[in-house]
Design a protein around this motif. Structure first.
Motif, mmCIF file in Angstrom:
data_model
loop_
_atom_site.group_PDB
_atom_site.id
_atom_site.type_symbol
_atom_site.label_atom_id
_atom_site.label_comp_id
_atom_site.label_asym_id
_atom_site.label_seq_id
_atom_site.Cartn_x
_atom_site.Cartn_y
_atom_site.Cartn_z
ATOM 1 N N GLN A 182 -11.303 4.886 6.518
ATOM 2 C CA GLN A 182 -9.893 5.029 5.849
ATOM 3 C C GLN A 182 -8.855 4.094 6.265
ATOM 4 O O GLN A 182 -7.992 3.424 5.953
ATOM 5 C CB GLN A 182 -9.317 6.363 5.628
ATOM 6 N N ASN A 202 -9.410 0.888 -5.260
ATOM 7 C CA ASN A 202 -8.638 2.267 -5.377
ATOM 8 C C ASN A 202 -9.399 3.282 -6.129
ATOM 9 O O ASN A 202 -9.328 4.430 -5.533
ATOM 10 C CB ASN A 202 -7.308 1.783 -6.357
ATOM 11 N N GLN A 257 0.845 -1.091 -0.062
ATOM 12 C CA GLN A 257 0.076 -0.163 0.022
ATOM 13 C C GLN A 257 0.976 1.238 -0.233
ATOM 14 O O GLN A 257 1.882 1.202 0.707
ATOM 15 C CB GLN A 257 -0.896 0.091 1.336
ATOM 16 N N GLU A 258 0.542 2.219 -0.797
ATOM 17 C CA GLU A 258 1.159 3.526 -0.702
ATOM 18 C C GLU A 258 0.250 4.558 -0.903
ATOM 19 O O GLU A 258 -0.824 4.386 -1.954
ATOM 20 C CB GLU A 258 2.306 3.388 -1.708
ATOM 21 N N VAL A 259 0.561 5.851 -0.713
ATOM 22 C CA VAL A 259 -0.298 6.952 -0.749
ATOM 23 C C VAL A 259 -0.218 7.522 -2.386
ATOM 24 O O VAL A 259 1.013 7.684 -2.824
ATOM 25 C CB VAL A 259 -0.175 8.180 0.192
ATOM 26 N N GLN A 291 -6.085 12.562 -3.181
ATOM 27 C CA GLN A 291 -5.193 11.466 -2.863
ATOM 28 C C GLN A 291 -5.949 10.508 -2.444
ATOM 29 O O GLN A 291 -6.958 10.323 -1.665
ATOM 30 C CB GLN A 291 -4.297 12.029 -1.762
ATOM 31 N N TYR A 292 -5.282 9.179 -2.177
ATOM 32 C CA TYR A 292 -5.914 7.834 -2.044
ATOM 33 C C TYR A 292 -4.925 6.895 -1.498
ATOM 34 O O TYR A 292 -3.569 6.952 -1.945
ATOM 35 C CB TYR A 292 -6.922 7.490 -3.285
ATOM 36 N N ILE A 293 -5.181 5.888 -1.036
ATOM 37 C CA ILE A 293 -4.230 4.669 -0.642
ATOM 38 C C ILE A 293 -4.440 3.743 -1.652
ATOM 39 O O ILE A 293 -5.421 3.012 -1.731
ATOM 40 C CB ILE A 293 -4.604 4.441 0.555
ATOM 41 N N HIS A 294 -3.418 3.525 -2.426
ATOM 42 C CA HIS A 294 -3.475 2.539 -3.634
ATOM 43 C C HIS A 294 -2.778 1.240 -2.991
ATOM 44 O O HIS A 294 -1.846 1.123 -2.271
ATOM 45 C CB HIS A 294 -2.157 2.894 -4.506
ATOM 46 N N THR A 295 -3.618 0.246 -3.075
ATOM 47 C CA THR A 295 -3.335 -1.236 -2.864
ATOM 48 C C THR A 295 -3.157 -2.154 -3.960
ATOM 49 O O THR A 295 -3.950 -1.936 -5.115
ATOM 50 C CB THR A 295 -4.546 -1.740 -2.059
ATOM 51 N N PHE A 307 -7.594 0.121 5.733
ATOM 52 C CA PHE A 307 -6.499 -0.304 4.963
ATOM 53 C C PHE A 307 -5.187 -0.642 6.045
ATOM 54 O O PHE A 307 -4.269 -1.140 5.466
ATOM 55 C CB PHE A 307 -6.014 0.850 3.841
ATOM 56 N N ASN A 308 -5.567 -0.362 7.254
ATOM 57 C CA ASN A 308 -4.346 -0.498 8.157
ATOM 58 C C ASN A 308 -4.847 -2.023 8.985
ATOM 59 O O ASN A 308 -4.289 -2.202 10.039
ATOM 60 C CB ASN A 308 -4.066 0.349 9.000
#
Length: 317
Positions: free
Chosen positions: A309, A50, A14-16, A27-31, A312-313
């Motif tokens: 959000q 995504n 995962q990355e922003v 902005q989003y959290i890409h998986t 994602f963790n």
């Protein structure tokens, strides 16, 4: 088409990231998936989760109705998607596409919002009368007359409710599905089961299931107003159970085994996943598991509402 099951040597990453939609940047959290060689890719399902993060932000910013609201409006008037398109002046398949997730233009979104008012919607019906037979017009008019007032939504979709309006029906059918699979379930455990169902679904698909907001309390994430919510669920009973020690708890039982007609195939898959993960866990064990989640750790000190959000963790998925 690949699903989200990992092969040997693969893992999620995962990355922003930033993405541009309709000339605006979000902005989003890409998986994605990465293998031992460092090659990366996504699946259709991951792509959906995504991009829906971007769509959700755009909808919230511009007041664009969400898919479940668009479906709910049509059902409120008892009409087909094709007929809604005709009445509102959209392309023949446009309303169905909006229900399936395509984002309306701002002008079409405002038309959909205006149609929530019963009198306004009837003015649209009258304006399209020339395109219908007299019998069809009268049938639609009767359906609108039978609708119970204006169409209203419970709660504004946001990251605090999984970008879903609150749905008592979906909560009821999700609870019944879980109880049917696990047997009568204490509310202390059900609170965590619903949290994991909503947050796993958000992580996987970009939306929650129920529209519930969760607060980080002492024993883990808990739906807001959970007592009132459980007490209002059709087909679900709350029964007090008293232990020999004198301690008591509230059990949730189902009155009937109706099908899960309002749950989508994806939502049922998520419910099955939650059952696989927690069917053998006690209320105390699932509470301990939830205490290891960032969603609880970052919010329990102030008993704050939990942002979806943080799905994602999750330590489980």
């Amino acid at each position: 088409m690949r699903n989200n099951e990992l092969a040997q040597g693969e893992r999620y990453f995962q990355e922003v990231r930033n993405a541009t939609f309709r000339k605006e940047e979000y902005q989003y959290i890409h998986t994605g998936i990465i293998d031992e060689a460092g090659d990366t890719w996504t699946t259709t399902e991951l792509d959906e989760a995504n991009i829906f993060q971007v769509y959700n932000q755009y909808r919230a910013k511009h007041g664009i109705p969400f898919p479940d609201e668009i479906v709910g409006l049509r059902k409120h008037y008892g009409l087909s998607a094709a007929k809604m398109s005709q009445i509102l002046g959209f392309g023949i398949n446009q309303y169905r596409m909006y229900e399936d997730g395509e984002i309306p233009s701002i002008s079409n979104a405002r038309t959909i919002i205006a149609a929530r008012e019963k009198d306004v919607f009837m003015s649209f019906v009258n304006a399209s009368r020339s395109e219908m037979s007299e019998a069809e017009f009268n049938r639609i008019k009767n359906k609108v007359d039978d609708a119970k007032g204006d169409y209203t939504i419970k709660g504004t979709p946001s990251e605090k409710n999984g970008f879903r309006s609150l749905s008592i029906i979906k909560i009821a059918e999700l609870v019944k599905y879980l109880v049917k699979s696990m047997g009568p379930t204490f509310v202390t455990k059900m609170n965590k089961l619903l949290f994991y169902a909503d947050f796993i679904h958000y992580k996987t698909h970009g939306y929650g299931i129920t529209g519930l907001t969760y607060r980080a309390l002492q024993f883990g994430p808990v739906p807001e107003a959970w007592g009132k919510i459980y007490g209002s669920l059709p087909g679900v009973n709350m029964e007090e159970f008293v232990y020999p020690s004198g301690q008591s708890g509230i059990l949730l039982e189902i009155e009937s085994s109706e099908d899960e007609s309002s749950l989508s195939d994806q939502e049922i898959e998520t419910a099955e996943r939650v059952c696989d993960l927690f069917s053998k866990a006690s209320a105390g064990e699932i509470s301990d598991i939830s205490h290891k989640e960032k969603a609880w750790i970052e919010n329990h000190k102030h008993r704050s509402d939990i942002s979806y959000q943080l799905a994602f963790n999750l330590n489980v998925d």
